[in-house]
Design an enzyme around this catalytic site. Structure first.
Site, PDB file in Angstrom:
ATOM      1  N   GLU A  19      87.370  10.925-112.403  1.00 44.37           N
ATOM      2  CA  GLU A  19      87.946  10.426-113.758  1.00 44.37           C
ATOM      3  C   GLU A  19      88.998  11.325-114.602  1.00 44.37           C
ATOM      4  OE1 GLU A  19      85.576   8.366-116.514  1.00 44.37           O
ATOM      5  OE2 GLU A  19      84.005   7.535-114.958  1.00 44.37           O
TER       6      GLU A  19
ATOM      7  N   HIS B 261      79.466  13.448-118.767  1.00 44.14           N
ATOM      8  CA  HIS B 261      78.425  14.092-117.452  1.00 44.14           C
ATOM      9  C   HIS B 261      78.556  15.362-117.845  1.00 44.14           C
ATOM     10  CE1 HIS B 261      78.226  10.597-114.670  1.00 44.14           C
ATOM     11  NE2 HIS B 261      78.838  10.020-115.547  1.00 44.14           N
TER      12      HIS B 261
END
Length: 481
Positions: free
Chosen positions: A63, A339
């Site tokens: 990402e 995350h």
């Protein structure tokens, strides 16, 4: 973008094979226009990677969608990670990056054959072209000094299993990356698979990767009794383990996602205080029912694979693994991503003699899942294929209906007495034809392509099942003889 180092001495370092290898994987949550505080967070991610102690030798990012964010990270880390590759894929890009201390000799981007649906445009998995970013990294002068790195981001689960309508996609993707990693192991190289796999430990996708790639999940090597999901999940409740706190989830369960310590998972009240500039603190002893492990590092020291037990050999062994990048932004006080990172250190025994097969390709001993698992996969494929056939009929039928409506509106224009009514009919005609053509293309082209990919996946699973049955029959005969 594949960049070369600015000074030649960095290339000369490859003549000194490394005795250890530090690996880092992080989902950066860098969605352009969508992810909050993206530029500030990605810049700080670059700062913290650059300041890491010990510094990583290989970094895999997911990402990281924009070239600008990649360039920022490259600029801040190029003094010790002089080689990097930003991978291009799909319509909007795959978001995958690999950084390395040593030269990247080869690279490729392999898109997954099954990868979401264009109709789910609000989810975006199909449009970003998810796949496997591959880099062949030369760490020294001999073929023992090659690492093959696979960085990926599997399809996200939008419902809990077994109700997840994308479970077939994620299963097929796990199968695909396992094949690629196994091929690298058979070439006798160190294999590193890392990324956001969007799966929980010992789930079907996880078992496929460990069984068919022959690589090991570093966290379960060190913590074999770690959690199999979030504490609130049924699979964990069945284990009857106590409710973990946030610190335990980080240090023992390897939870990288949905942690109580991650500010992007906080409740509205805490988020509002944080948005006002207040440095809100959460105790590490707080109960953490939602945290789970979705990010992984797998490895296999292929050139010295132990044929007796399938474990990585003594040449490369696992020293440690940890969850990292938990520090928050120094001025915004938010977590750097939704995350945390997973990190690992491999150590090498350079005194280990070369195996007799280390100078060329060799066959790894076959390992198989229980036969019932292959039946489960085939059932999942059949169920999803049936769903897509129904979708194809509905979409093509919808195209036919919209085409008929368009023709009807065009005919109606001839008979209406007022211009404004003719305009309305023409507008309806144009809109209905546009919607019908889009649905027809999805039904006639995309779904047909997906059904062909499902047939390939079905054949591979059936073929593997037949080999597993043959092995089982052979072992049964040997046991009775």
């Amino acid at each position: 973008m594949h960049e070369r180092p600015e000074s030649p001495f960095m290339i000369e370092e490859t003549s000194r094979p490394p005795s250890s290898l530090r690996i880092l994987s992080l989902n950066c949550w860098g969605l352009k226009y969508i992810a909050k505080l993206r530029k500030e967070r990605l810049t700080e991610i670059a700062n913290q990677i650059a300041a890491a102690d010990p510094p990583p030798d290989i970094v895999g990012l997911q990402e990281c969608w924009t070239q600008r964010d990649y360039d920022v990270i490259r600029e801040k880390t190029k003094h010790f990670l002089p080689y990097g590759k930003f991978y291009f894929s799909g319509i909007f890009g795959g978001g995958l990056v690999i950084l390395s201390r040593w030269p990247i000799e080869e690279s490729s981007m392999t898109q997954y054959p099954l990868n979401g649906r264009p109709a789910a445009f609000y989810r975006g998995d199909w449009f970003v072209g998810k796949g496997v970013a591959y880099a062949r990294i030369r760490m020294g002068p001999t073929r023992r000094d090659i690492a093959e790195v696979f960085c990926t981001h599997l399809h996200a689960p939008y419902e809990t299993e077994p109700h997840d309508s994308y479970i077939c996609h994620r299963t097929a993707q796990a199968w695909e990356i396992a094949k690629l990693m196994r091929g690298a192991a058979e070439r006798g190289h160190l294999v590193i698979g890392l990324g956001d796999f969007n799966m929980t430990p010992l789930s079907l996708a996880h078992r496929i990767i460990e069984t068919h790639s022959r690589a090991r999940d570093v966290w379960r090597v060190l913590y074999p009794n770690s959690s199999l999901g979030a504490a609130k999940d049924k699979v964990e409740q069945m284990r009857n383990v106590p409710m973990p706190n946030a610190e335990y989830n980080l240090t023992k369960n390897g939870a990288t996602c949905d942690s109580a310590l991650n500010t992007w998972r906080w409740n509205k009240a805490h988020s509002q205080r944080l948005a006002k500039g207040e440095n809100v603190q959460i105790e590490a002893t707080v109960d953490d029912p939602n945290a789970k492990r979705l990010d992984y590092i797998f490895f296999s020291s292929g050139s010295h694979h132990d044929a007796t037990n399938g474990h990585p050999s003594a040449e490369w062994t696992l020293k440690e693994a940890n969850v990292g990048m938990t520090a928050r932004h120094p001025t915004l006080y938010c977590s750097l991503s939704d995350h945390f990172s997973v990190e690992a250190t491999l150590v090498r025994n350079l005194e280990e003699p070369l195996s007799t097969t280390s100078n060329g390709p060799y066959a790894l001993p076959e390992t198989y899942l229980p036969i019932g698992i292959y039946d489960e996969i085939l059932t999942t494929i059949a169920k999803y294929a049936n769903r897509e056939r129904i979708q194809r009929r509905l979409r093509l039928g919808h195209f036919g209906f919209q085409l008929s409506l368009t023709i009807g509106c065009l005919i109606g224009v001839w008979w209406v007495p007022h211009n404004y009514v003719a305009f309305i009919l023409m507008l309806i005609s144009s809109l209905s034809l546009s919607v019908g053509v889009i649905d027809g293309l999805m039904g006639g082209l995309f779904v047909s392509s997906e059904l062909r990919a499902l047939k390939e996946f079905e054949w591979e699973v059936s073929n593997t099942k037949e080999r597993a049955l043959a092995r089982s029959a052979k072992e049964g005969l040997s046991a009775t003889s």
